[in-house]
Write an enzyme that holds these catalytic residues in place. Sequence first.
Site, short mmCIF file in Angstrom:
data_model
loop_
_atom_site.label_atom_id
_atom_site.label_comp_id
_atom_site.label_asym_id
_atom_site.label_seq_id
_atom_site.Cartn_x
_atom_site.Cartn_y
_atom_site.Cartn_z
N ARG A 145 10.71 11.35 3.25
CA ARG A 145 11.38 10.27 4.02
C ARG A 145 11.98 9.32 3.33
NH1 ARG A 145 8.22 13.64 6.66
NH2 ARG A 145 8.80 14.10 8.97
N VAL B 48 2.13 4.74 6.04
CA VAL B 48 0.80 5.01 6.39
C VAL B 48 0.87 6.42 6.47
CG1 VAL B 48 -0.89 4.50 8.30
CG2 VAL B 48 0.86 2.88 7.91
N ALA C 74 0.48 -2.25 5.52
CA ALA C 74 1.41 -2.27 6.94
C ALA C 74 0.69 -3.05 8.14
CB ALA C 74 1.42 -0.57 7.35
N PHE D 272 0.86 -1.28 -0.03
CA PHE D 272 -0.06 -0.01 -0.12
C PHE D 272 0.98 1.30 0.00
CE2 PHE D 272 -3.13 2.90 1.61
CZ PHE D 272 -4.24 2.57 0.86
N HIS E 9 -8.49 5.58 10.88
CA HIS E 9 -7.81 4.27 10.41
C HIS E 9 -6.48 4.53 10.42
CE1 HIS E 9 -7.29 0.67 8.06
NE2 HIS E 9 -6.53 1.30 7.09
#
Length: 174
Positions: A138, A92, A67, A33, A99
């Site tokens: 990141r 995420v 995740a 994802f 969520h």
Amino acid sequence: MQDLQKEREAITHIEGNLYQNKDARIGIVVGRFNAFVVESLVDGAIDALLRHGVSGNNISVIRVPGAFELPLTAQRAAESDRFDAVVALGAVIRGSTPHFDVVANSSASGLASVSMDYNIPVINGILTTDTIEQAIERSGTKAGNKGAEAAMVALEMIAVLSQLDVDYEDQDQD
């Protein structure tokens, strides 16, 4: 003062050497994802491991949907006894629903449990960010590549833990 210096010299220091683990077996578990971010983390992790002397034959990449599935996969990897460390990579990104909190907290907690239960380094390289821009930063741009950092943490932890396994009493007799 001289007694303090003698005592200071007697202290044992243990820290990992990133180039000490050329034979390290690393499992990289990857949540697909947000793949546009995660694939850069995977590339960074693999690059860091190879640059630090780990053989490509000793690196396995295991892909799962997201995740939330990483802790179970990390547990199976740890159970398999095929790996010296497991690196979990995913992303995420906060949305407008709770969520994010459920997935981020469950993943982190699950990975920590696997590490403790199986006595193996399980490195949490899951990005948890508020925005897509932060995730991109990141994963290889402004803020470095957190996948590469997670891989290096795995190597260092393998080295530290292997030093803790040394019988220091035998060393004292040498």
